[in-house]
Design an enzyme around this catalytic site. Sequence first.
Site, PDB file in Angstrom:
ATOM      1  N   THR A 125     -67.043  44.405 -13.631  1.00 11.61           N
ATOM      2  CA  THR A 125     -67.728  44.999 -12.378  1.00 11.61           C
ATOM      3  C   THR A 125     -67.957  43.930 -11.570  1.00 11.61           C
ATOM      4  O   THR A 125     -67.670  43.704 -10.170  1.00 11.61           O
ATOM      5  CB  THR A 125     -68.804  45.999 -12.610  1.00 11.61           C
ATOM      6  OG1 THR A 125     -68.687  46.700 -13.607  1.00 11.61           O
ATOM      7  CG2 THR A 125     -69.048  46.764 -11.156  1.00 11.61           C
ATOM      8  N   ASP A 179     -74.989  42.071 -10.470  1.00 14.14           N
ATOM      9  CA  ASP A 179     -74.227  42.109 -11.881  1.00 14.14           C
ATOM     10  C   ASP A 179     -74.094  43.906 -12.015  1.00 14.14           C
ATOM     11  O   ASP A 179     -74.501  44.552 -11.500  1.00 14.14           O
ATOM     12  CB  ASP A 179     -75.334  41.403 -12.606  1.00 14.14           C
ATOM     13  CG  ASP A 179     -74.581  41.202 -14.000  1.00 14.14           C
ATOM     14  OD1 ASP A 179     -73.487  41.607 -14.222  1.00 14.14           O
ATOM     15  OD2 ASP A 179     -75.240  40.441 -14.931  1.00 14.14           O
ATOM     16  N   GLY A 180     -73.237  43.915 -13.176  1.00 15.94           N
ATOM     17  CA  GLY A 180     -72.831  45.240 -13.823  1.00 15.94           C
ATOM     18  C   GLY A 180     -74.057  45.600 -14.941  1.00 15.94           C
ATOM     19  O   GLY A 180     -74.921  44.904 -14.971  1.00 15.94           O
ATOM     20  N   ALA A 181     -73.680  46.812 -15.457  1.00 15.39           N
ATOM     21  CA  ALA A 181     -74.789  47.216 -16.420  1.00 15.39           C
ATOM     22  C   ALA A 181     -74.000  48.101 -17.308  1.00 15.39           C
ATOM     23  O   ALA A 181     -72.930  48.682 -17.158  1.00 15.39           O
ATOM     24  CB  ALA A 181     -75.882  47.877 -15.859  1.00 15.39           C
ATOM     25  N   ASP A 182     -74.383  48.373 -18.529  1.00 16.26           N
ATOM     26  CA  ASP A 182     -73.968  49.225 -19.385  1.00 16.26           C
ATOM     27  C   ASP A 182     -74.514  50.461 -19.481  1.00 16.26           C
ATOM     28  O   ASP A 182     -73.994  51.512 -19.570  1.00 16.26           O
ATOM     29  CB  ASP A 182     -74.207  48.618 -20.730  1.00 16.26           C
ATOM     30  CG  ASP A 182     -73.314  47.485 -21.029  1.00 16.26           C
ATOM     31  OD1 ASP A 182     -72.074  47.165 -20.696  1.00 16.26           O
ATOM     32  OD2 ASP A 182     -74.042  46.463 -21.417  1.00 16.26           O
ATOM     33  N   LYS A 192     -77.949  46.181 -20.728  1.00 17.65           N
ATOM     34  CA  LYS A 192     -76.957  45.034 -20.441  1.00 17.65           C
ATOM     35  C   LYS A 192     -76.401  44.377 -21.713  1.00 17.65           C
ATOM     36  O   LYS A 192     -77.529  44.131 -22.654  1.00 17.65           O
ATOM     37  CB  LYS A 192     -77.279  44.030 -19.436  1.00 17.65           C
ATOM     38  CG  LYS A 192     -77.420  44.761 -17.813  1.00 17.65           C
ATOM     39  CD  LYS A 192     -77.719  43.886 -16.864  1.00 17.65           C
ATOM     40  CE  LYS A 192     -77.172  42.740 -16.600  1.00 17.65           C
ATOM     41  NZ  LYS A 192     -75.674  42.785 -16.567  1.00 17.65           N
ATOM     42  N   GLU A 201     -78.182  36.306 -18.317  1.00 24.43           N
ATOM     43  CA  GLU A 201     -78.179  37.306 -17.129  1.00 24.43           C
ATOM     44  C   GLU A 201     -79.831  37.566 -16.852  1.00 24.43           C
ATOM     45  O   GLU A 201     -80.437  37.773 -15.755  1.00 24.43           O
ATOM     46  CB  GLU A 201     -77.625  38.636 -17.609  1.00 24.43           C
ATOM     47  CG  GLU A 201     -76.018  38.488 -17.488  1.00 24.43           C
ATOM     48  CD  GLU A 201     -75.326  39.681 -18.058  1.00 24.43           C
ATOM     49  OE1 GLU A 201     -74.298  39.759 -17.631  1.00 24.43           O
ATOM     50  OE2 GLU A 201     -76.021  40.536 -18.738  1.00 24.43           O
ATOM     51  N   LYS A 219     -71.848  54.991 -16.104  1.00 21.46           N
ATOM     52  CA  LYS A 219     -72.764  54.350 -16.864  1.00 21.46           C
ATOM     53  C   LYS A 219     -74.316  54.952 -16.820  1.00 21.46           C
ATOM     54  O   LYS A 219     -75.113  54.528 -17.174  1.00 21.46           O
ATOM     55  CB  LYS A 219     -72.946  52.994 -16.247  1.00 21.46           C
ATOM     56  CG  LYS A 219     -71.674  52.152 -16.133  1.00 21.46           C
ATOM     57  CD  LYS A 219     -71.560  51.715 -17.459  1.00 21.46           C
ATOM     58  CE  LYS A 219     -70.250  50.715 -17.741  1.00 21.46           C
ATOM     59  NZ  LYS A 219     -70.308  49.435 -16.967  1.00 21.46           N
TER      60      LYS A 219
HETATM   61  O1  LIG Z   1     -72.994  41.166 -21.142  1.00 25.11           O
HETATM   62  C1  LIG Z   1     -72.537  41.732 -20.397  1.00 25.11           C
HETATM   63  C2  LIG Z   1     -73.267  42.354 -19.166  1.00 25.11           C
HETATM   64  O2  LIG Z   1     -74.441  42.714 -19.372  1.00 25.11           O
HETATM   65  C3  LIG Z   1     -72.480  43.293 -18.367  1.00 25.11           C
HETATM   66  O3  LIG Z   1     -73.011  43.394 -17.036  1.00 25.11           O
HETATM   67  C4  LIG Z   1     -72.296  44.672 -18.912  1.00 25.11           C
HETATM   68  O4  LIG Z   1     -71.556  44.484 -20.137  1.00 25.11           O
HETATM   69  C5  LIG Z   1     -71.435  45.545 -17.956  1.00 25.11           C
HETATM   70  O5  LIG Z   1     -70.270  45.178 -17.855  1.00 25.11           O
HETATM   71  P1  LIG Z   1     -68.857  46.128 -17.355  1.00 25.11           P
HETATM   72  O6  LIG Z   1     -69.152  46.031 -15.917  1.00 25.11           O
HETATM   73  O7  LIG Z   1     -67.807  45.212 -17.652  1.00 25.11           O
HETATM   74  O8  LIG Z   1     -68.786  47.122 -17.876  1.00 25.11           O
END
Ligand SMILES: O=C[C@H](O)[C@H](O)[C@H](O)COP(=O)(O)O
Length: 328
Positions: A125, A179-182, A192, A201, A219
């Site tokens: 993301t 930043d994104g998150a899980d 995350k 991060e 999410k």
């Molecule tokens: O280590 C990765 C990070 O914390 C990411 O922000 C998290 O895994 C979300 O990733 P994505 O946007 O690819 O789902």
Amino acid sequence: MRSQCFWQYAFTHFLNLLLCRFPGFFFIRCTHFPGNQTSRLFSISAFNLSSYCFHLICYSLLTINPPRMAIAWSKIAASMEAISLSPPMSPAVILTQDDLKKIAAYKAVEFVESGMVLGLGTSSTAKHAVDRIGELLRQGKLTNIVGISTSKKTQEQALSLGIPLSDLDAHPAIDLAIDGADEVDPHLNLVKGRGGSLLREKMVEGACKKFVCIVDESKLVKHLGGSGLALPVEVVPFCWKFTANKLQNLFRRSGCAAKLRNDREGKPFVTDNGNYIVDLYLKKELGDLHIASDSMLRIAGVVEHGMFLDMATTVIVAGELGITIEKK
Ligand SMILES: O=C[C@H](O)[C@H](O)[C@H](O)COP(=O)(O)O
């Protein structure tokens, strides 16, 4: 714009009615309609006309009298315009998960101003946000930006886009991080680190005035760990099993299973900092998250964990019905 779409839609369906549906029904002499040929024809015309009106009413509800759907779609349309995709001509547009990520990311970049020190996140993301920042810099719409990357991967991406980079030593105060998150819980606490970048991060996002988290709606969870997927913990490689067992025992009441993360070749996944990741899988809630956090950090082999508590100041969620922005 909206009324233009409406009339285009109306005209298209009128043509559809004249050219396709009406003769089509006529030639096959649809037996679903009772009576002789004249009355059948009349029934078919009435059917087609009512079908046409139904389409128009539905579309009017979505555009002219916009309740929630229309507001949501206009937001998506605005975001789609911003990301140079064709705006949807009808509500039948299907957005992929990556489209949603991109929409959230582009929205977050609207918070960026020239002269800012930016935390650049690491995720599929956040990648869109970094791309967008690079694009705006290239176009001269943003100037004098300094990026602090949260991983080697993002560092490479930023350098390839010509984003000037620095670090926390030179810039201990960051204006904004994206930043994104899980996982995101209703209090805007995050999980995350499923990409393995949680330590950097947490350092970067912990040093910023504003942390805008960008996610697609998949999410959102009721409680952290609620997705049933990993809660990552970065541990030192030395006696990692010992540390993993300690973590598993710590959350025994939550049905915790601790597993070392492996890479594609089946070897331990190694973070940018030379550490391992132990993923925790939880069956039940952790209870007080701050207590859980402190307890993990007291285990000597634990470097950092992926719960980001009270850190996100804004969460942008992109979903099928539009964008929502939650603020602390
Ligand atoms: O280590 C990765 C990070 O914390 C990411 O922000 C998290 O895994 C979300 O990733 P994505 O946007 O690819 O789902």
